[in-house]
Design a protein around this motif. Structure first.
Motif: not given
Length: 396
Positions: A110, A113, A139, A143
């Motif tokens: 991730n 993100i 957010i 992502g």
């Protein structure tokens, strides 16, 4: 005056000390400095002098370990250390809410993100938006940022109630409250209590429309004294810690817990009580050694709470000599298993009603003679849960 500086940069490292991801907030500490962190940590660990703050030259490393990761903040200034540590733990909490588990793999999977979150969590070294519910508004888990039309920052980030969004609507307005208490107790061999404290949390699940103002009262001794009510049913709370939504000035003035709650699940407060509690599950043990070749352990457990209540998931951990082998067990209820890597026997009982008594016998061979004299006898430990039962007698 500006508040004390927090962090210059934040690093997430693997267990070997290799940076997985970093975010430089101020630029006054070179990013290469992190290469010294692991060396200092290992050296201090070998000396038995490991501390939460490590220093190399002029650079301070403020670090915590979580799963297979180190989270490290660097600074050259005399920053506000407690602010940095609470920020590091908050980062862990936010990442856990985004990725379920926070470990090396969840960072690698991730990256985008994580970068976005690190950008929003701190600004120029100052903690900024640290509430994951609000972060999740802009957010998103995929992502990628929301479409440009919607990419403005939610008003919650700039308004006074930064933990709750406006315009929340529910058909049915509901609030659920849970009081969860854990007891830390240490009892010596003669049966006298050496340490006794209750640590509690009050958790809420809130499904309310708009911006509701809630008030909560407890049978808190200070409040009862202020209002002239008797002491008989009140409790003395210590180390009270509140969620940021609670108006602290109101609590200081008249002990009212007044707040506009976040939406959904959250922990409203935690507290501690130094109260003498009698052990809820009383343990007696007899250990017999026979001619250095075998040992027999008998453990008796008695539920010292009301018959209507039931303790669930009871685990009684009984330490055994490190060279024990060939275990044999007999239990009147539940099952026992030997964990040689921890030198423990774990006796598990799914449900244990109040007032009941249970027995476990364990038999081990002891191959070596010398060992037993060196080893002290660690205490037997007991873990369990009793639903719908508070030890402190706290009432909401």
């Amino acid at each position: 005056p500006r508040p004390a500086m927090a962090a210059s940069a934040l690093f997430i490292l693997d267990l070997k000390g290799k940076p997985l991801i970093s975010r430089n907030y101020k630029g006054d500490v070179g990013l290469g400095e992190i290469e010294h962190f692991m060396g200092v940590l290992v050296q201090r660990e070998e000396e038995g002098a490991l501390t939460p703050l490590l220093t190399h030259g002029k650079v301070h490393f403020l670090w915590i370990k979580h799963a297979n990761l180190y989270l490290v903040a660097t600074t050259k200034k005399n920053g506000n250390a407690s602010l940095v540590y609470s920020f590091l733990y908050k980062v862990v909490e936010v990442f856990c809410e985004y990725f379920k588990e926070l470990e090396e793999e969840s960072i690698r999977d991730n990256f985008v993100i994580v970068y976005e979150l690190l950008d929003e969590l701190m600004d120029f070294g100052f903690p900024q938006t640290t509430d994951s519910k609000i972060l999740q508004e802009y957010i998103t888990q995929e992502g990628n940022k929301l479409e440009t039309g919607k990419s403005r920052v939610p008003t919650t980030v700039t308004n006074a109630v930064s933990w709750r969004s406006e315009g929340i609507k529910y058909k049915k307005n509901e609030v659920f409250i849970d009081v969860i208490e854990s007891v830390n107790l240490l009892v010596n061999a003669n049966g006298s209590v050496l340490l006794s404290e209750v640590v509690g949390t009050i958790k809420l699940k809130v499904f309310l429309s708009g911006m509701p103002e809630l008030r909560l009262g407890l049978n808190d001794r200070v409040l009862f004294e202020l209002t002239g009510r008797g002491k008989n049913k009140s409790v003395e709370l210590e180390d009270v810690k509140f969620h940021q939504c609670v108006r602290l000035s109101r609590f200081d003035n008249d002990r009212t817990i007044s707040f506009i709650p976040p939406d959904g699940d959250f922990e409203l407060m935690s507290y501690r009580l130094n109260t003498q509690v009698k052990p809820l599950i009383w343990i007696e043990s007899v250990i017999e050694k026979f001619s250095h070749s075998r040992v027999e352990i008998m453990v008796k457990a008695k539920g010292q709470f009301k018959k209507q209540s039931v303790a669930n998931g009871v685990e009684i951990a009984v330490p055994v000599p490190s060279d024990a082998d060939s275990p044999k067990f007999k239990t009147s209820v539940g099952s026992a298993k030997y964990l040689p890597e921890k030198n423990l026997v774990i006796w598990t009982i799914k449900s244990f009603p109040g007032g009941k008594e249970h027995l476990m016998r364990a038999h081990f061979g002891l191959p070596s003679v010398e060992k037993e004299e060196e080893e002290g006898r660690p205490p037997i430990s007991v873990r369990f849960e009793i639903p719908y039962f508070t030890v402190s007698g706290i009432q909401v």
